[in-house]
Design an enzyme around this catalytic site. Structure first.
Site, PDB file in Angstrom:
ATOM      1  N   LEU A 127       0.810  -1.127   0.125  1.00 48.90           N
ATOM      2  CA  LEU A 127      -0.103  -0.018  -0.075  1.00 48.90           C
ATOM      3  C   LEU A 127       0.852   1.167   0.023  1.00 48.90           C
ATOM      4  CD1 LEU A 127      -3.220   0.464   2.230  1.00 48.90           C
ATOM      5  CD2 LEU A 127      -1.499   2.370   1.655  1.00 48.90           C
ATOM      6  N   HIS A 231       7.538   1.774  11.078  1.00 53.16           N
ATOM      7  CA  HIS A 231       7.830   2.907  10.805  1.00 53.16           C
ATOM      8  C   HIS A 231       7.082   3.751  11.078  1.00 53.16           C
ATOM      9  CE1 HIS A 231       9.207   6.110   7.913  1.00 53.16           C
ATOM     10  NE2 HIS A 231      10.450   5.545   7.952  1.00 53.16           N
TER      11      HIS A 231
END
Length: 338
Positions: A127, A231
């Site tokens: 994505l 992240h």
């Protein structure tokens, strides 16, 4: 908003390549390599045209399109059954407990073990939303439309589902986890290993990675601190996955240490709560906000819209989403509440 998600086709190569150059590394499913992306699109085309509605080793690429300009501004991917072309490796974080009667002491050690436990699962991944479009909920459209696609083609996907989140990448594009674990054995930088994996697969991990568990206490602080951490740009994605019913169960990526989230496919909220109905009217003015999808395989498309179900099981949708999806009265759509 004039965006819709649709099936990718070979002509999407260049916009996908341009987006891949913006990922910043650690994004295995979207490598900045035309040949690799072309191979993905070819594999996707084969999956869209396969007629048998059965489970096989397939990959589907979807793209987010501005319906007014035709520009591609995002993408996502679905894999039906990972670990069929080459092993699907993860690290599994476990605890080893040992006790000494003489010392009257119990010691617990956290370990990382190389496993293929998740082999055979389906996967949602890849994505990416163009930086200029990261407003207006388009990431939500990308993420949740994948589950509508699975619901609409359920027999083509495995019963367990996973999603890998990118781990911590430093300002140099390196990975503290890779440097502290695998990098010690391979003599490759994280970026080189990540790129090689994206292009050639991870069989080299099986060939060269030590098979014994890694004691986490023996790693340096930088590597220890990022195990199972997403992240910063992936924290919202992790929350969305948790809202869908995914859970982190100690599996981490072998390259960057990012968390792998898992669920039973039929328990994913957007799959479980999706509804199929024929359109009774495409002129709804006010209704419940929803993600609406139409078509099958290569004709799949989805968009934000409004819906209202009638007592007879049919559905009314708004004119704008009907136009984006190219549907009208009597056509069949799938939808899930937004």
């Amino acid at each position: 908003m004039s965006f819709r998600l649709r099936a990718a086709h070979p002509d999407d190569l260049e916009p996908l390549y341009e987006m891949a150059k913006l990922t910043g590394g650690g994004f295995t499913n979207l490598p900045p390599d035309r040949n690799a992306l072309r191979a993905k699109l070819e594999r996707t085309e084969a999956a869209f045209t396969r007629e048998e509605n059965t489970l096989a080793d397939e990959q589907f690429v979807l793209v987010l399109e501005n319906a007014q300009t035709g520009d591609v501004r995002g993408t996502c991917q679905l894999m039906t059954q990972v670990g069929q072309r080459w092993p699907f490796y993860s690290y599994r974080k476990t605890t080893l407990t040992q006790h000494s009667q003489e010392l009257e002491r119990t010691v617990r050690a956290d370990l990382l073990s190389l496993v293929t436990d998740l082999e055979g699962s389906c996967e949602v991944g890849g994505l990416f939303l163009h930086p200029s479009e990261r407003a207006g909920g388009l990431g939500l459209l990308l993420a949740r439309s994948r589950y509508l696609f699975i619901a609409m083609h359920r027999d083509r996907f495995a019963d367990r589902i996973l999603a890998e989140l990118r781990g911590i990448i430093d300002e140099r594009g390196g990975s503290p986890f890779w440097d502290g674990v695998a990098g010690r054995f391979f003599g490759m930088s994280f970026q080189d290993a990540d790129y090689f994996n994206a292009i050639n697969g991870n069989q080299f991990i099986a060939d060269l990675m030590p098979k014994h568990p890694v004691y986490i206490a023996m790693l340096d602080d930088d590597a220890r601190d990022v195990i199972g951490m997403p992240h910063p740009t992936g924290r919202a994605a992790m929350r969305m996955l948790e809202n869908e019913g995914f859970r982190y169960d100690g599996y981490v990526d072998i390259f960057d240490g990012g968390p792998t989230m898992t669920a039973r496919t039929d328990d994913v909220k957007s799959i479980r709560e999706s509804r199929r109905a024929k359109i009774a009217s495409a002129s709804l003015d006010i209704g419940d906000r929803a993600i609406i999808a139409a078509g099958t395989l290569g004709s799949f498309r989805s968009a934000f819209g409004m819906r209202e179900f009638r007592p007879d099981g049919t559905v009314e949708i708004d004119h704008r989403s009907a136009r984006l999806l190219g549907v009208g009265e009597g056509d069949e759509v799938w939808s899930v509440a937004r």
